[in-house]
Design a protein around this motif. Structure first.
Motif, PDB file in Angstrom:
ATOM      1  N   LEU A   2       6.673  60.242 -62.014  1.00  0.00           N
ATOM      2  CA  LEU A   2       5.373  60.892 -61.909  1.00  0.00           C
ATOM      3  C   LEU A   2       4.318  59.944 -62.457  1.00  0.00           C
ATOM      4  CD1 LEU A   2       3.281  63.187 -61.686  1.00  0.00           C
ATOM      5  CD2 LEU A   2       4.264  64.186 -63.776  1.00  0.00           C
ATOM      6  N   ALA A   3       3.383  59.517 -61.609  1.00  0.00           N
ATOM      7  CA  ALA A   3       2.361  58.547 -62.003  1.00  0.00           C
ATOM      8  C   ALA A   3       1.018  59.226 -62.240  1.00  0.00           C
ATOM      9  CB  ALA A   3       2.218  57.479 -60.931  1.00  0.00           C
ATOM     10  N   TYR A   4       0.338  58.782 -63.299  1.00  0.00           N
ATOM     11  CA  TYR A   4      -0.992  59.288 -63.646  1.00  0.00           C
ATOM     12  C   TYR A   4      -2.025  58.180 -63.527  1.00  0.00           C
ATOM     13  CZ  TYR A   4       0.552  63.758 -65.680  1.00  0.00           C
ATOM     14  OH  TYR A   4       1.049  65.024 -65.879  1.00  0.00           O
ATOM     15  N   LEU A   5      -3.260  58.547 -63.177  1.00  0.00           N
ATOM     16  CA  LEU A   5      -4.393  57.628 -63.250  1.00  0.00           C
ATOM     17  C   LEU A   5      -4.683  57.346 -64.722  1.00  0.00           C
ATOM     18  CD1 LEU A   5      -6.754  59.395 -60.681  1.00  0.00           C
ATOM     19  CD2 LEU A   5      -5.252  57.445 -60.246  1.00  0.00           C
ATOM     20  N   PRO A   6      -5.345  56.223 -65.046  1.00  0.00           N
ATOM     21  CA  PRO A   6      -5.585  55.905 -66.472  1.00  0.00           C
ATOM     22  C   PRO A   6      -6.464  56.937 -67.180  1.00  0.00           C
ATOM     23  CG  PRO A   6      -6.732  54.368 -65.026  1.00  0.00           C
ATOM     24  CD  PRO A   6      -5.799  55.154 -64.155  1.00  0.00           C
ATOM     25  N   ASN A   7      -7.734  56.984 -66.871  1.00  0.00           N
ATOM     26  CA  ASN A   7      -8.680  57.941 -67.457  1.00  0.00           C
ATOM     27  C   ASN A   7      -8.417  58.284 -68.921  1.00  0.00           C
ATOM     28  OD1 ASN A   7     -10.106  57.969 -65.092  1.00  0.00           O
ATOM     29  ND2 ASN A   7      -9.080  59.747 -64.278  1.00  0.00           N
ATOM     30  N   GLU A   8      -8.267  59.578 -69.236  1.00  0.00           N
ATOM     31  CA  GLU A   8      -8.099  59.991 -70.633  1.00  0.00           C
ATOM     32  C   GLU A   8      -6.645  60.004 -71.079  1.00  0.00           C
ATOM     33  OE1 GLU A   8      -9.549  62.006 -68.338  1.00  0.00           O
ATOM     34  OE2 GLU A   8     -11.499  62.688 -69.016  1.00  0.00           O
ATOM     35  N   GLU A   9      -5.743  59.418 -70.324  1.00  0.00           N
ATOM     36  CA  GLU A   9      -4.320  59.576 -70.601  1.00  0.00           C
ATOM     37  C   GLU A   9      -3.867  58.945 -71.915  1.00  0.00           C
ATOM     38  OE1 GLU A   9      -2.452  61.668 -69.158  1.00  0.00           O
ATOM     39  OE2 GLU A   9      -3.985  62.157 -67.703  1.00  0.00           O
ATOM     40  N   SER A  10      -4.735  58.157 -72.581  1.00  0.00           N
ATOM     41  CA  SER A  10      -4.380  57.616 -73.890  1.00  0.00           C
ATOM     42  C   SER A  10      -4.615  58.640 -75.002  1.00  0.00           C
ATOM     43  CB  SER A  10      -5.202  56.356 -74.174  1.00  0.00           C
ATOM     44  OG  SER A  10      -6.584  56.655 -74.169  1.00  0.00           O
ATOM     45  N   ASP A  11      -5.301  59.723 -74.676  1.00  0.00           N
ATOM     46  CA  ASP A  11      -5.564  60.787 -75.641  1.00  0.00           C
ATOM     47  C   ASP A  11      -4.239  61.352 -76.173  1.00  0.00           C
ATOM     48  OD1 ASP A  11      -7.748  63.091 -76.444  1.00  0.00           O
ATOM     49  OD2 ASP A  11      -5.794  63.963 -75.971  1.00  0.00           O
ATOM     50  N   GLU A  12      -4.165  61.565 -77.496  1.00  0.00           N
ATOM     51  CA  GLU A  12      -2.918  62.027 -78.121  1.00  0.00           C
ATOM     52  C   GLU A  12      -2.468  63.383 -77.580  1.00  0.00           C
ATOM     53  OE1 GLU A  12      -0.846  60.377 -80.081  1.00  0.00           O
ATOM     54  OE2 GLU A  12      -2.167  58.659 -79.801  1.00  0.00           O
ATOM     55  N   GLY A  13      -3.436  64.277 -77.335  1.00  0.00           N
ATOM     56  CA  GLY A  13      -3.082  65.579 -76.777  1.00  0.00           C
ATOM     57  C   GLY A  13      -2.490  65.443 -75.388  1.00  0.00           C
ATOM     58  N   TYR A  14      -3.068  64.554 -74.588  1.00  0.00           N
ATOM     59  CA  TYR A  14      -2.546  64.335 -73.246  1.00  0.00           C
ATOM     60  C   TYR A  14      -1.136  63.755 -73.301  1.00  0.00           C
ATOM     61  CZ  TYR A  14      -6.919  65.339 -70.758  1.00  0.00           C
ATOM     62  OH  TYR A  14      -8.001  65.957 -70.207  1.00  0.00           O
TER      63      TYR A  14
ATOM     64  N   VAL B 241     -24.181  45.744 -61.404  1.00  0.00           N
ATOM     65  CA  VAL B 241     -23.219  46.847 -61.263  1.00  0.00           C
ATOM     66  C   VAL B 241     -21.863  46.375 -61.753  1.00  0.00           C
ATOM     67  CG1 VAL B 241     -21.950  48.280 -59.617  1.00  0.00           C
ATOM     68  CG2 VAL B 241     -24.408  47.942 -59.322  1.00  0.00           C
ATOM     69  N   GLN B 242     -21.172  47.227 -62.505  1.00  0.00           N
ATOM     70  CA  GLN B 242     -19.829  46.919 -62.973  1.00  0.00           C
ATOM     71  C   GLN B 242     -18.948  48.153 -62.849  1.00  0.00           C
ATOM     72  OE1 GLN B 242     -19.433  47.161 -67.558  1.00  0.00           O
ATOM     73  NE2 GLN B 242     -21.518  46.390 -67.217  1.00  0.00           N
ATOM     74  N   PHE B 243     -17.633  47.940 -62.926  1.00  0.00           N
ATOM     75  CA  PHE B 243     -16.680  49.050 -62.953  1.00  0.00           C
ATOM     76  C   PHE B 243     -16.074  49.111 -64.351  1.00  0.00           C
ATOM     77  CE2 PHE B 243     -16.765  48.252 -58.355  1.00  0.00           C
ATOM     78  CZ  PHE B 243     -17.013  49.546 -57.904  1.00  0.00           C
ATOM     79  N   ALA B 244     -16.202  50.264 -64.997  1.00  0.00           N
ATOM     80  CA  ALA B 244     -15.729  50.431 -66.374  1.00  0.00           C
ATOM     81  C   ALA B 244     -14.225  50.629 -66.461  1.00  0.00           C
ATOM     82  CB  ALA B 244     -16.446  51.610 -67.029  1.00  0.00           C
ATOM     83  N   GLY B 245     -13.585  51.024 -65.369  1.00  0.00           N
ATOM     84  CA  GLY B 245     -12.129  51.210 -65.366  1.00  0.00           C
ATOM     85  C   GLY B 245     -11.694  52.640 -65.579  1.00  0.00           C
ATOM     86  N   THR B 246     -12.321  53.350 -66.537  1.00  0.00           N
ATOM     87  CA  THR B 246     -11.997  54.753 -66.796  1.00  0.00           C
ATOM     88  C   THR B 246     -13.296  55.518 -67.062  1.00  0.00           C
ATOM     89  OG1 THR B 246     -11.807  54.556 -69.207  1.00  0.00           O
ATOM     90  CG2 THR B 246      -9.828  54.061 -67.902  1.00  0.00           C
ATOM     91  N   HIS B 247     -13.215  56.829 -66.941  1.00  0.00           N
ATOM     92  CA  HIS B 247     -14.392  57.668 -67.222  1.00  0.00           C
ATOM     93  C   HIS B 247     -14.830  57.554 -68.685  1.00  0.00           C
ATOM     94  CE1 HIS B 247     -14.848  59.842 -63.368  1.00  0.00           C
ATOM     95  NE2 HIS B 247     -13.546  59.578 -63.239  1.00  0.00           N
ATOM     96  N   PRO B 248     -13.916  57.602 -69.660  1.00  0.00           N
ATOM     97  CA  PRO B 248     -14.342  57.438 -71.050  1.00  0.00           C
ATOM     98  C   PRO B 248     -15.029  56.100 -71.303  1.00  0.00           C
ATOM     99  CG  PRO B 248     -12.159  58.394 -70.989  1.00  0.00           C
ATOM    100  CD  PRO B 248     -12.479  57.985 -69.587  1.00  0.00           C
ATOM    101  N   ASN B 249     -14.548  55.039 -70.643  1.00  0.00           N
ATOM    102  CA  ASN B 249     -15.182  53.731 -70.811  1.00  0.00           C
ATOM    103  C   ASN B 249     -16.618  53.729 -70.300  1.00  0.00           C
ATOM    104  OD1 ASN B 249     -12.887  52.679 -71.932  1.00  0.00           O
ATOM    105  ND2 ASN B 249     -12.267  51.505 -70.127  1.00  0.00           N
ATOM    106  N   SER B 250     -16.838  54.374 -69.176  1.00  0.00           N
ATOM    107  CA  SER B 250     -18.186  54.465 -68.611  1.00  0.00           C
ATOM    108  C   SER B 250     -19.106  55.251 -69.541  1.00  0.00           C
ATOM    109  CB  SER B 250     -18.133  55.135 -67.232  1.00  0.00           C
ATOM    110  OG  SER B 250     -19.422  55.231 -66.668  1.00  0.00           O
ATOM    111  N   LEU B 251     -18.582  56.356 -70.058  1.00  0.00           N
ATOM    112  CA  LEU B 251     -19.351  57.191 -70.988  1.00  0.00           C
ATOM    113  C   LEU B 251     -19.725  56.408 -72.249  1.00  0.00           C
ATOM    114  CD1 LEU B 251     -20.385  60.118 -71.614  1.00  0.00           C
ATOM    115  CD2 LEU B 251     -18.168  60.521 -72.687  1.00  0.00           C
ATOM    116  N   LEU B 252     -18.759  55.688 -72.802  1.00  0.00           N
ATOM    117  CA  LEU B 252     -19.008  54.914 -74.025  1.00  0.00           C
ATOM    118  C   LEU B 252     -19.958  53.746 -73.770  1.00  0.00           C
ATOM    119  CD1 LEU B 252     -15.413  54.877 -75.555  1.00  0.00           C
ATOM    120  CD2 LEU B 252     -17.436  56.021 -76.502  1.00  0.00           C
ATOM    121  N   ALA B 253     -19.878  53.162 -72.582  1.00  0.00           N
ATOM    122  CA  ALA B 253     -20.787  52.061 -72.247  1.00  0.00           C
ATOM    123  C   ALA B 253     -22.245  52.517 -72.296  1.00  0.00           C
ATOM    124  CB  ALA B 253     -20.456  51.501 -70.864  1.00  0.00           C
TER     125      ALA B 253
END
Length: 319
Positions: free
Chosen positions: A52-64, A199-211
Motif C-alpha cells: 500500500l503506497a502513500y503520497l508524501p504530504n503529511e505522512e511524516s506526522d507521528e499520528g499518521y 515558480v517552484q514546487f515545494a514537494g508537499t503541502h506542509p512544505n508549501s505552507l511553511l514556505a
C-alpha cells in the motif's frame, strides 16, 4: 465367503462416501472457504504480499505513522495476506510503483489518481468521508500568503514568487492554476512566465505552507485539510498565513487498487475499508468519526475536465 463379499461391499461404500465428501469440500473451497483446492487456487492468484503506497504530504506526522500501523495490521488479518505500507518520495513515485506492479494499492490525490488510472491501471474503490457521508468527501484548495506581503486579492499576485506543491497535485497545482487562469484571464502557459516572477514546487503541502509562513515565497498553494490541521496542531501560527482565495469543493483523493488484481481480492479489499471502524485510526488521521465510503472512477470526471482545460496531461507532467 459371505464375509469377504460383505467386506468388499463396505469398502466400496466407504470409498464412494469419501469421494462425495471430498468432492463437495473442494467445490465449496473454490468459492468462499480457504481449504482444499480452493486455497490452492486462491494462493496461485493472490499476491503473497500487498503493498500500500502513500503520497508524501503529511505522512511524516507521528499520528499518521500510528494510523498506518493500525491499518497495516488490521488489513493483513482481514485479508489473510501480509500488507506493507510505503511512503513514496513524490507523487510520480506512487504512480510508477503501481504501474510497475510494486504496489497493488495506493492512496492518491484526485489528479494523481486520474493520471494513475491512465498509466497504472488504478481503479478507485473508496474514499474517506466525515461521518461516513458521501457528501462530505470533499475539500478545497487555498492560495495563501504572509500578511506582510500586502497581498489582499488574487489580482495582487502578479509579479510575486510562487510555491506550488507537486506537478501531479490536485489542490497544490491543478486547481490553483485553473483558478488563476479563470480569475486573471491568462493562459495556462502565462502562469510560469508572466504571472509570477518565479515558480517552484515545494514537494508537499506542509512544505508549501511553511514556505509562505517563513516568507521564503510570497504565495503558496495548499490543501484546506493541511491548512486546517497545521493551524490546529500549531505547526504554523494563524497570523502568519492568510488565505487569498479558495476553490470550489474538490472530490477527495481515493484509495485505488490495480484493476488487474483478482476480482475476489479487490472485493475483499473494498469490503475491508467499508467495514473498517477503528476509531483510534481515524483520530490519528485527524478525522474523528470519519469512515470510508464507496467511490467510482466517474466521480473524478470533473478533475479530468479541469486538466483538459489546462492542457495538462500525464505525459507533460511525468515525462
Amino acid at each position: 465367503m459371505k464375509s469377504k463379499k460383505k467386506l468388499v461391499l463396505m469398502t466400496a461404500c466407504f470409498m464412494l462416501i469419501s469421494t462425495l465428501m471430498f468432492g463437495c469440500t473442494s467445490r465449496t473451497a473454490a468459492g468462499d472457504t480457504k481449504t482444499g483446492e480452493g486455497e490452492k487456487t486462491r494462493e496461485s492468484k493472490w499476491p503473497e504480499k500487498i503493498v500500500l503506497a502513500y503520497l508524501p504530504n503529511e505522512e511524516s506526522d507521528e499520528g499518521y505513522k500510528a494510523s498506518r500501523v493500525i491499518l497495516e495490521k488490521e488489513m493483513s488479518e482481514y485479508l489473510g495476506v501480509d500488507v506493507d505500507v510505503i511512503i513514496a518520495s513524490d507523487y510520480n513515485a506512487v504512480i510508477e510503483a503501481m504501474r510497475n506492479g510494486k504496489a497493488q494499492l495506493a492512496q492518491f490525490g484526485p489528479f494523481s489518481y486520474i493520471i494513475a488510472h491512465d498509466r497504472s491501471m488504478a481503479e478507485a474503490i473508496v474514499v474517506m468521508a466525515d461521518g461516513g457521508k458521501e457528501e462530505n468527501a470533499f475539500y478545497k484548495s487555498f492560495l495563501i500568503t504572509h500578511p506582510s506581503t500586502g497581498i489582499e486579492k488574487i489580482e495582487d499576485i502578479q509579479g510575486k514568487t510562487m510555491a506550488f506543491v507537486d506537478p501531479a497535485s490536485t489542490s497544490g497545482n491543478l486547481v490553483p492554476r485553473a483558478t488563476i487562469v479563470s480569475k486573471l484571464g491568462v493562459t495556462p502557459e502565462d502562469i510560469d512566465t508572466k504571472v509570477f516572477s518565479s515558480v517552484q514546487f515545494a514537494g508537499t503541502h506542509p512544505n508549501s505552507l511553511l514556505a509562505v509562513a517563513n516568507k521564503s515565497v510570497e504565495v503558496g498553494a495548499v490543501a484546506s485539510t493541511t491548512y486546517d490541521k497545521s493551524i490546529k496542531d500549531n505547526v504554523v501560527n494563524k497570523e502568519d498565513v492568510k488565505i487569498i482565495i479558495e476553490s470550489d469543493p474538490i472530490p477527495s483523493g481515493p484509495v485505488a487498487v490495480r484493476s488487474d488484481l483478482p476480482q475476489d481480492l479487490k472485493d475483499k479489499i473494498e469490503a475491508f475499508y467499508l467495514s473498517f471502524d477503528n476509531e483510534e485510526y481515524f483520530k490519528f488521521r485527524k478525522k474523528d468519526g470519519a469512515r470510508y465510503v464507496r467511490i467510482v472512477d466517474s466521480n473524478y470526471d470533473s478533475i479530468r475536465n479541469i486538466a483538459k482545460s489546462m492542457n495538462l496531461t500525464a505525459e507533460d507532467l511525468l515525462k
